[in-house]
Write an enzyme that holds these catalytic residues in place. Structure first.
Site, PDB file in Angstrom:
ATOM      1  N   CYS A 138       0.834  -1.198   0.000  1.00 22.19           N
ATOM      2  CA  CYS A 138       0.000   0.000   0.000  1.00 22.19           C
ATOM      3  C   CYS A 138       0.874   1.255   0.000  1.00 22.19           C
ATOM      4  CB  CYS A 138      -0.913  -0.026   1.232  1.00 22.19           C
ATOM      5  SG  CYS A 138      -1.868   1.472   1.456  1.00 22.19           S
ATOM      6  N   CYS A 141      -0.342   4.040   2.341  1.00 19.39           N
ATOM      7  CA  CYS A 141      -0.123   3.811   3.774  1.00 19.39           C
ATOM      8  C   CYS A 141       1.347   4.029   4.145  1.00 19.39           C
ATOM      9  CB  CYS A 141      -0.482   2.378   4.164  1.00 19.39           C
ATOM     10  SG  CYS A 141      -1.995   1.771   3.445  1.00 19.39           S
ATOM     11  N   ASP A 142       2.253   3.525   3.323  1.00 21.29           N
ATOM     12  CA  ASP A 142       3.664   3.457   3.719  1.00 21.29           C
ATOM     13  C   ASP A 142       4.606   4.323   2.884  1.00 21.29           C
ATOM     14  OD1 ASP A 142       2.874   1.473   5.555  1.00 21.29           O
ATOM     15  OD2 ASP A 142       3.018  -0.057   4.004  1.00 21.29           O
TER      16      ASP A 142
END
Ligand code: NAP
Length: 308
Positions: A138, A141-142
């Site tokens: 993701c 997200c990261d």
């Protein structure tokens, strides 16, 4: 219809776009409706940084869209997050089904499975070992942790290309590896990728992810040249597709297609009376607008079958 605390007319499993929309349509038709999700509302849509093909919103973030759909659903239906369904007991010829969750149990006359998909693993050496230490599924997200660092995106579909563009936009040095010489992603995303100048390793396979405590490099195999190359990277973002989250469907012995997606008729009815399916878990065109439409159809069919 039903009024008892733990009795519902309709239980929707999964609160992504399909499940939330099913909640709206089910409850508005007068069915006492509960929407359950093992996590928070939204599913994989929460990871979409930019949605630009959902009518009515020229550009909207996934989380923002889900917030809006969730608020609308909550006007009519009950939503329980962080309550995964463990088993569904649906004996043949019995009108009431039992839904057992991590927190309790409910009875219902109809169920809509909107359980979506789960991300596919690449299945190479180092993938599990470096999860969270350079490996991610993701970018939204990261990605932030990889600003000014070299990262490799794996895959040739919409998700991979969107992930690559997002990562480059936040300042990562991005390259992409694809196993063929042609991308699967939508044409306009391919154009954006080209314009962004992202290097693509065509016809290549990521064979191994290497490092010590964190990812340091990837080993690539160029199929056309039959050669190997070790490329230094600090992050690997894997987007090699999705598989249906079909464990409840398997438990219920529902008819599935060859890839494990739930088979339905045009009313989103599965092979079992009283059980419907909607959204990505049914395969087909996996887009939010389609998931919402299928959720609406499934809830309308449940209403027709119960009341009509
Ligand atoms: P996808 O379309 O299934 O693409 C997966 C990609 O990974 C393909 O390019 C595939 O290669 C590659 N791949 C699969 N297994 C691999 C392996 N073992 N090793 C290396 N490469 C592998 O998956 P997705 O991109 O996650 O998209 C899923 C669905 O959501 C699609 O229907 C997509 O249209 C939709 N979606 C849409 C948007 C949007 O912006 N509209 C955004 C995200 C997702 P091949 O091409 O060779 O098969």
């Amino acid at each position: 219809m039903t009024n008892d605390k733990e009795n519902y007319d309709l239980i929707v499993v999964g609160a992504g776009p399909a499940g939330l929309t099913a909640g709206i349509f089910g409850a508005r038709s007068g069915l006492k409706t509960l929407v359950l999700d093992k996590g928070i509302c939204g599913g994989l849509t929460n990871e979409a940084t930019l949605i630009d093909n959902y009518p009515g919103f020229r550009r909207i973030g996934g989380m923002e869209l889900i917030e809006k759909i969730k608020a609308q659903t909550a006007d009519y239906a009950e939503i329980q997050e962080l309550e995964g369904v463990v088993t569904i007991e649906a004996p043949e010829h019995v009108e009431t089904m039992r839904v057992v969750t991590e927190k309790g149990e409910y009875r219902t006359s109809a169920i809509i499975l909107a359980t979506g998909t789960k991300k596919r693993k690449l299945g190479v050496k180092g993938e599990a070992e470096f999860l969270g230490r350079g490996i991610s599924y993701c970018a939204t997200c990261d990605g932030y942790f990889f600003r000014n660092k070299a990262v490799m995106v794996v895959g040739g579909g919409d998700s991979a290309v969107r992930g690559a563009l997002y990562l480059q936009n936040i300042g990562a040095e991005v390259s992409l590896i694809h196993r063929r010489e042609e991308l699967r992603a939508e044409q306009y995303l391919q154009t954006a990728l080209k314009e962004a100048g992202i290097h693509i390793f065509w016809n290549s396979i990521l064979k191994e992810i290497r490092g010590e405590k964190v990812v340091r490099s990837v080993l690539l195999h160029d199929k056309a040249r039959d050669s190997e190359e070790e490329v230094p990277v600090e992050g690997v973002f894997i987007y090699v597709g999705e598989d249906p989250a079909n464990s409840l469907a398997l438990q219920l012995h529902l008819m599935l297609d060859a890839n494990g997606y739930i088979s339905t008729d045009r009313g989103q009815r599965t092979s079992r009376t009283g059980i419907y399916a909607a959204g990505d878990v049914t395969g087909g065109v996996r887009q939010i607008v389609v998931a919402c439409a299928e959720g609406a159809v499934a809830a309308s069919s449940a209403y027709d079958d119960l009341v009509g």
